[in-house]
Enzyme design. Sequence first.
Site, PDB file in Angstrom:
ATOM      1  N   ASP A 149       0.825  -1.218   0.000  1.00 64.02           N
ATOM      2  CA  ASP A 149       0.000   0.000   0.000  1.00 64.02           C
ATOM      3  C   ASP A 149       0.859   1.268   0.000  1.00 64.02           C
ATOM      4  OD1 ASP A 149      -2.375   1.467   0.117  1.00 64.02           O
ATOM      5  OD2 ASP A 149      -3.285   0.110   1.570  1.00 64.02           O
ATOM      6  N   ASP A 220     -10.170   3.290  -3.500  1.00 67.40           N
ATOM      7  CA  ASP A 220     -10.851   2.107  -2.953  1.00 67.40           C
ATOM      8  C   ASP A 220     -12.260   1.940  -3.510  1.00 67.40           C
ATOM      9  OD1 ASP A 220      -8.581   1.948  -1.487  1.00 67.40           O
ATOM     10  OD2 ASP A 220      -9.590   1.763   0.452  1.00 67.40           O
TER      11      ASP A 220
HETATM   12  C1  GAL Z   1      -6.193   1.097   1.379  1.00 70.56           C
HETATM   13  C2  GAL Z   1      -6.298   0.030   0.313  1.00 70.56           C
HETATM   14  C3  GAL Z   1      -7.397  -0.924   0.718  1.00 70.56           C
HETATM   15  C4  GAL Z   1      -7.044  -1.541   2.056  1.00 70.56           C
HETATM   16  C5  GAL Z   1      -6.793  -0.448   3.084  1.00 70.56           C
HETATM   17  C6  GAL Z   1      -6.273  -1.014   4.397  1.00 70.56           C
HETATM   18  O1  GAL Z   1      -5.206   1.998   1.049  1.00 70.56           O
HETATM   19  O2  GAL Z   1      -6.580   0.629  -0.917  1.00 70.56           O
HETATM   20  O3  GAL Z   1      -7.573  -1.910  -0.271  1.00 70.56           O
HETATM   21  O4  GAL Z   1      -5.898  -2.349   1.900  1.00 70.56           O
HETATM   22  O5  GAL Z   1      -5.861   0.494   2.620  1.00 70.56           O
HETATM   23  O6  GAL Z   1      -6.055  -0.026   5.348  1.00 70.56           O
END
Ligand code: GAL
Length: 412
Positions: A149, A220
């Site tokens: 991430d 997301d």
């Molecule tokens: C976001 C990501 C999500 C999930 C989340 C967890 O940045 O896009 O899919 O992994 O973080 O905190």
Amino acid sequence: MSATLLLLAALPSALGLARPDGVGTLPALGWNSWNAYFCDVNETKLLSAANLIISLGLKDAGYEYVNIDDCWSIKDGRDNTTQQIIPDPNKFPNGIVGVASEIHNLGLKTGIYSSAGTKTCAGYPASIGYEYIDAATFAGWGIDYLKYDNCYVPGNWSDAKASGDNYNYSTSNTAERYRIMRDALVAQNRTILYSLCEWGQAKVWTWGNETGNSWRTTGDITPDWNSVMSIFNEQTFISNYTDFTGHNDPDMLEVGNGNLTLTKTRSHFALWSLMKAPLIIGTDLSKLSQENLDILLNKYLLAFNQDAVYGAPAEPYKWGVNTDQTYNRTNPAEFWSGDSSNGTIVAMLNTLDSTRTMRADFGEIPGLDADGPYKMLDAWTGESAGCVKGGLDAQVESHDTAVYLIQEYCEC
Ligand code: GAL
């Protein structure tokens, strides 16, 4: 520089990240904890998902990864001696190594999550500056997949302001942060599929293929139609970056979640399959309806997504109501086709609010004879649509997607 050297210098950016045993060649199929449970993840939920993947027939259909997302470790720091991230003993009493080994015993693979920053998005320890320690730790635990991430990026790693269309984003600090982890993973004596999750920043599709096996292109997903359409629309303009070894990732599936109706869920799954996206289920499988399970098991869509001979995704051949062919999150391109080992697949997405007749006109679909006639098959019912001359009119409900395979010539 000679012409040959110039060509060689240009090559790496065009080449994918080759992995042993074909890992990452095709879009990943699996399950991830985030869309189902968010931070509320633990060993029981992971093992329950793994067992259901088998008992529901998902493993036989090709789904193989069972991935832990954010919030798997303790929040306060690393091990003082080893500098390793410490799995939360309440959530994972047998460590990540314990859950990974159980998942492997079931004949499945497992994945984990970190961030190219000082903390994960939910505020847990992350990997910048610790890439080699973390990659070695994950390999030692038996991890097969890393989702990486983009939260808590230190100031000294922020990107320079891009200067116009000619800027080479592979020289950005973002690309470099992701390359460091790539090199750390490749250095391990274990193949770990590398899934970049930086939401499409720094034009990741232009350097993702030399860096990882897939790259998130957008923010997301949420389990509603606007989110699905908005993300889908954005992929239309970058679909040519997807092929074997490298895949645009429009985010994980929301099949089974939120207020997506059956028709909208069918469209979501069909479009993700046709884009050759990784298909990562994100729902509580113990509550999955038979109808949604059937969607996830659709053999024609999975065969297109996992085709070993054709790597390119489907493309729009006609845009339908969006006659300008421009960015339109409400009415993305509606008419799609792609070549596959099972014939030409054609998909018609009805973005309007009521049922309408949509025509798969052979004369408009690349590679087909205008008249045919062709044997056609309805990919949702598995039933033959007969021997069709010229094209086929389908009644498509609002927000549904008709999907047909146009197979061999026939006589009618
Ligand atoms: C976001 C990501 C999500 C999930 C989340 C967890 O940045 O896009 O899919 O992994 O973080 O905190």
